[in-house]
Write a protein that holds these residues in place. Structure first.
Motif, PDB file in Angstrom:
ATOM      1  N   LEU A 178      -1.856   4.114   9.674  1.00 27.07           N
ATOM      2  CA  LEU A 178      -2.125   4.970  10.829  1.00 27.07           C
ATOM      3  C   LEU A 178      -3.466   4.660  11.479  1.00 27.07           C
ATOM      4  O   LEU A 178      -4.469   4.445  10.799  1.00 27.07           O
ATOM      5  N   GLU A 198      -7.525 -11.117  -1.220  1.00 29.08           N
ATOM      6  CA  GLU A 198      -8.353 -11.745  -0.181  1.00 29.08           C
ATOM      7  C   GLU A 198      -8.595 -13.224  -0.406  1.00 29.08           C
ATOM      8  O   GLU A 198      -9.008 -13.930   0.514  1.00 29.08           O
ATOM      9  N   GLU A 248      -2.810  -4.889  -4.199  1.00 31.17           N
ATOM     10  CA  GLU A 248      -3.441  -4.568  -2.906  1.00 31.17           C
ATOM     11  C   GLU A 248      -4.710  -5.379  -2.724  1.00 31.17           C
ATOM     12  O   GLU A 248      -5.404  -5.686  -3.693  1.00 31.17           O
ATOM     13  N   GLY A 249      -5.042  -5.666  -1.473  1.00 29.46           N
ATOM     14  CA  GLY A 249      -6.345  -6.256  -1.176  1.00 29.46           C
ATOM     15  C   GLY A 249      -6.536  -7.672  -1.689  1.00 29.46           C
ATOM     16  O   GLY A 249      -7.632  -8.031  -2.121  1.00 29.46           O
ATOM     17  N   GLY A 305      -2.629  -8.167   1.503  1.00 28.32           N
ATOM     18  CA  GLY A 305      -4.070  -8.336   1.672  1.00 28.32           C
ATOM     19  C   GLY A 305      -4.388  -9.311   2.780  1.00 28.32           C
ATOM     20  O   GLY A 305      -3.493  -9.971   3.323  1.00 28.32           O
ATOM     21  N   PRO A 357      -8.182   5.409   9.404  1.00 26.90           N
ATOM     22  CA  PRO A 357      -7.684   6.627   8.752  1.00 26.90           C
ATOM     23  C   PRO A 357      -8.728   7.377   7.915  1.00 26.90           C
ATOM     24  O   PRO A 357      -8.706   8.601   7.883  1.00 26.90           O
ATOM     25  N   ASP A 358      -9.625   6.655   7.263  1.00 25.80           N
ATOM     26  CA  ASP A 358     -10.588   7.396   6.422  1.00 25.80           C
ATOM     27  C   ASP A 358     -11.592   8.178   7.269  1.00 25.80           C
ATOM     28  O   ASP A 358     -12.312   9.026   6.761  1.00 25.80           O
ATOM     29  N   ASP A 376       1.066   4.564  -5.062  1.00 28.02           N
ATOM     30  CA  ASP A 376      -0.042   3.897  -4.363  1.00 28.02           C
ATOM     31  C   ASP A 376      -1.325   3.948  -5.198  1.00 28.02           C
ATOM     32  O   ASP A 376      -1.513   4.872  -5.991  1.00 28.02           O
ATOM     33  N   ASN A 390       2.975   5.952   3.977  1.00 31.98           N
ATOM     34  CA  ASN A 390       2.125   6.781   3.111  1.00 31.98           C
ATOM     35  C   ASN A 390       2.427   8.252   3.359  1.00 31.98           C
ATOM     36  O   ASN A 390       2.395   8.709   4.497  1.00 31.98           O
ATOM     37  N   GLU A 399       5.228   5.813  -0.052  1.00 36.76           N
ATOM     38  CA  GLU A 399       4.105   5.612  -0.969  1.00 36.76           C
ATOM     39  C   GLU A 399       3.439   6.952  -1.224  1.00 36.76           C
ATOM     40  O   GLU A 399       3.022   7.631  -0.279  1.00 36.76           O
ATOM     41  N   GLU A 453       3.706  -2.359   5.207  1.00 35.27           N
ATOM     42  CA  GLU A 453       3.196  -0.999   5.098  1.00 35.27           C
ATOM     43  C   GLU A 453       2.737  -0.525   6.464  1.00 35.27           C
ATOM     44  O   GLU A 453       2.046  -1.252   7.186  1.00 35.27           O
ATOM     45  N   ALA A 454       3.114   0.711   6.820  1.00 31.41           N
ATOM     46  CA  ALA A 454       2.674   1.319   8.074  1.00 31.41           C
ATOM     47  C   ALA A 454       1.324   1.983   7.845  1.00 31.41           C
ATOM     48  O   ALA A 454       1.173   2.785   6.935  1.00 31.41           O
ATOM     49  N   GLN A 507       1.116  -3.922   7.998  1.00 29.99           N
ATOM     50  CA  GLN A 507       0.612  -5.020   7.174  1.00 29.99           C
ATOM     51  C   GLN A 507       1.751  -5.537   6.301  1.00 29.99           C
ATOM     52  O   GLN A 507       2.358  -4.776   5.535  1.00 29.99           O
ATOM     53  N   CYS A 521       1.380  12.216   2.392  1.00 30.20           N
ATOM     54  CA  CYS A 521       0.366  13.047   1.755  1.00 30.20           C
ATOM     55  C   CYS A 521       1.026  14.137   0.913  1.00 30.20           C
ATOM     56  O   CYS A 521       2.194  14.470   1.103  1.00 30.20           O
TER      57      CYS A 521
HETATM   58  P1  C2E Z   1      -3.747   2.422   1.332  1.00 31.80           P
HETATM   59  O1  C2E Z   1      -2.428   3.077   1.445  1.00 31.80           O
HETATM   60  O2  C2E Z   1      -4.171   1.967  -0.009  1.00 31.80           O
HETATM   61  O3  C2E Z   1      -3.689   1.209   2.364  1.00 31.80           O
HETATM   62  C1  C2E Z   1      -4.288  -0.027   2.168  1.00 31.80           C
HETATM   63  C2  C2E Z   1      -5.617  -0.117   2.883  1.00 31.80           C
HETATM   64  O4  C2E Z   1      -6.261  -1.328   2.499  1.00 31.80           O
HETATM   65  C3  C2E Z   1      -5.498  -0.195   4.393  1.00 31.80           C
HETATM   66  O5  C2E Z   1      -6.657   0.443   4.943  1.00 31.80           O
HETATM   67  C4  C2E Z   1      -5.550  -1.692   4.655  1.00 31.80           C
HETATM   68  O6  C2E Z   1      -5.984  -2.042   5.965  1.00 31.80           O
HETATM   69  C5  C2E Z   1      -6.582  -2.105   3.645  1.00 31.80           C
HETATM   70  N1  C2E Z   1      -6.456  -3.504   3.255  1.00 31.80           N
HETATM   71  C6  C2E Z   1      -5.346  -4.241   3.188  1.00 31.80           C
HETATM   72  N2  C2E Z   1      -5.586  -5.496   2.750  1.00 31.80           N
HETATM   73  C7  C2E Z   1      -6.930  -5.562   2.544  1.00 31.80           C
HETATM   74  C8  C2E Z   1      -7.800  -6.601   2.074  1.00 31.80           C
HETATM   75  O7  C2E Z   1      -7.402  -7.718   1.766  1.00 31.80           O
HETATM   76  N3  C2E Z   1      -9.126  -6.292   1.957  1.00 31.80           N
HETATM   77  C9  C2E Z   1      -9.613  -5.064   2.279  1.00 31.80           C
HETATM   78  N4  C2E Z   1     -10.917  -4.864   2.152  1.00 31.80           N
HETATM   79  N5  C2E Z   1      -8.813  -4.061   2.734  1.00 31.80           N
HETATM   80  C10 C2E Z   1      -7.478  -4.304   2.843  1.00 31.80           C
HETATM   81  P2  C2E Z   1      -6.547   1.503   6.101  1.00 31.80           P
HETATM   82  O8  C2E Z   1      -5.495   1.100   7.082  1.00 31.80           O
HETATM   83  O9  C2E Z   1      -7.927   1.760   6.587  1.00 31.80           O
HETATM   84  O10 C2E Z   1      -6.005   2.790   5.366  1.00 31.80           O
HETATM   85  C11 C2E Z   1      -6.789   3.457   4.420  1.00 31.80           C
HETATM   86  C12 C2E Z   1      -6.013   4.529   3.708  1.00 31.80           C
HETATM   87  O11 C2E Z   1      -5.654   5.587   4.597  1.00 31.80           O
HETATM   88  C13 C2E Z   1      -4.696   4.044   3.140  1.00 31.80           C
HETATM   89  O12 C2E Z   1      -4.917   3.376   1.922  1.00 31.80           O
HETATM   90  C14 C2E Z   1      -3.956   5.356   2.967  1.00 31.80           C
HETATM   91  O13 C2E Z   1      -4.342   6.012   1.782  1.00 31.80           O
HETATM   92  C15 C2E Z   1      -4.457   6.155   4.136  1.00 31.80           C
HETATM   93  N6  C2E Z   1      -3.431   6.115   5.199  1.00 31.80           N
HETATM   94  C16 C2E Z   1      -3.214   5.166   6.138  1.00 31.80           C
HETATM   95  N7  C2E Z   1      -2.184   5.510   6.938  1.00 31.80           N
HETATM   96  C17 C2E Z   1      -1.711   6.695   6.473  1.00 31.80           C
HETATM   97  C18 C2E Z   1      -0.641   7.580   6.859  1.00 31.80           C
HETATM   98  O14 C2E Z   1       0.134   7.319   7.780  1.00 31.80           O
HETATM   99  N8  C2E Z   1      -0.500   8.734   6.133  1.00 31.80           N
HETATM  100  C19 C2E Z   1      -1.313   9.049   5.085  1.00 31.80           C
HETATM  101  N9  C2E Z   1      -1.091  10.203   4.427  1.00 31.80           N
HETATM  102  N10 C2E Z   1      -2.298   8.243   4.687  1.00 31.80           N
HETATM  103  C20 C2E Z   1      -2.519   7.079   5.372  1.00 31.80           C
END
Ligand code: C2E
Ligand code: MG
Ligand code: MG
Ligand code: MG
Length: 278
Positions: A62, A240, A237-238, A258, A74-75, A180, A118, A150, A59-60, A45, A120
């Motif tokens: 997963l 919209e 973040e986010g 976002g 991811p969640d 983050d 990101n 992050e 941002e990468a 993104q 952990c």
């Molecule tokens: P995060 O690091 O806060 O990533 C941002 C999340 O917000 C991402 O969800 C992204 O798709 C979503 N997002 C971005 N812009 C918008 C927007 O305008 N509106 C809304 N509603 N959502 C938006 P995603 O990809 O589902 O990732 C969720 C969380 O999972 C991430 O939150 C991060 O904490 C974790 N995550 C993702 N990839 C990795 C990774 O490779 N390693 C680790 N440890 N955690 C990860």
């Protein structure tokens, strides 16, 4: 009578527990094989400069391509992977892939920005983490300043000497650090001063209250003030809507991420996006 009902209750509870643990167990055994089956992917993104509206980072994120279940967010799996100790291994894969992909984008002359990964808590706190980062940068040929890590407040604030040392060494190596989801956990401002973050990412839950929610507005202003005072850049973040964008620009936020700007995209789609823009 009460005893009979109690017994039924316990049986139901038992059954629910058993079903849950069976579900977790099945998820775990599929997750354990996911790396070797090459089922993980990264979506990227873009992050944008609030003034020029040009891409200035990415941002990468997963994803898990789980055979029968399609693309898993991811969640849906990170909490279980975290609980059962699989995250460090997955995280190492993520850093390697993100560095490799970003090096390829730069090499192709498509974009020259940092990729944010990101990390952990257990991986960041490992003794060999800095060495792993250095090795990954060497292997991929990505310059250190094109990698950003992050970490969330719990990593930063559960502060051991190890975490502090790691952040200093990463900083010296030229790798950037971003905090983050700032504002939703337990932050110590003293800790924030001590750790050398380059960026604060303002959590989506505050941005989604704009415009209209005065508390969210006040919290965002306060975060922007702290970041400015400590010499850190800020990412909202986010984002919209256009109204959110305008308020954040006015408030002096440096970058935005976002759906209003761009959704997370697989690498091939990102490449198309960048080519189409030229
Ligand atoms: P995060 O690091 O806060 O990533 C941002 C999340 O917000 C991402 O969800 C992204 O798709 C979503 N997002 C971005 N812009 C918008 C927007 O305008 N509106 C809304 N509603 N959502 C938006 P995603 O990809 O589902 O990732 C969720 C969380 O999972 C991430 O939150 C991060 O904490 C974790 N995550 C993702 N990839 C990795 C990774 O490779 N390693 C680790 N440890 N955690 C990860
Ligand atoms: Mg993040
Ligand atoms: Mg975040
Ligand atoms: Mg967030």
């Amino acid at each position: 009578q009460a005893k009979v009902e109690g017994g039924a209750c316990i049986r139901l509870f038992d059954q629910a527990l058993r079903e849950r643990s069976e579900r977790v167990y099945r998820l775990l055994s599929r997750l354990r094989k996911a790396i070797s089956l090459d089922q993980f992917e990264l979506h990227y993104q873009l992050q944008f400069d609030m003034q020029t509206l040009q891409p200035c980072g990415m941002e990468a994120l997963l994803r898990w391509r789980d055979g029968s279940n399609g693309l898993v967010a991811p969640d849906q799996f990170i909490p279980v992977a975290q609980e059962y100790g699989l995250m460090p291994a997955i995280g190492r894969w993520v850093i390697r892939r993100a560095c490799r992909d970003n090096a390829a984008l730069i090499e192709a002359g498509l974009m020259d920005v940092a990729v944010a990964v990101n990390i952990c808590a257990p991986l960041f706190s490992e003794a060999g983490f800095v060495a792993l980062v250095r090795q990954t940068l060497r292997d991929s040929g990505l310059p250190a300043e094109r990698l950003e890590l992050e970490i969330t407040e719990d990593v930063a604030m559960n502060a051991s000497a190890q975490v502090l040392q790691t952040s200093v060494e990463l900083h010296e190596a030229g790798v950037r650090l971003a905090m983050d989801d700032f504002g939703v956990g337990f932050s110590s401002l003293g800790r924030l001063k001590q750790l050398r973050f380059d960026k604060l990412k303002i959590d989506r839950s505050f941005v989604s209250g704009l415009p209209g929610n005065p508390s969210d507005q006040a919290i965002i202003q306060a975060i922007l003030g702290i970041a400015q005072g400590l010499g850190m850049r800020t990412v909202a973040e986010g984002v919209e809507t256009e109204a959110q964008l305008a308020l954040l620009q006015e408030g002096g936020c440096s970058q935005g991420q976002g759906f209003w700007f761009a959704r997370p995209m697989p690498l091939a789609e990102l490449i198309e996006w960048l080519r189409a823009r030229r």
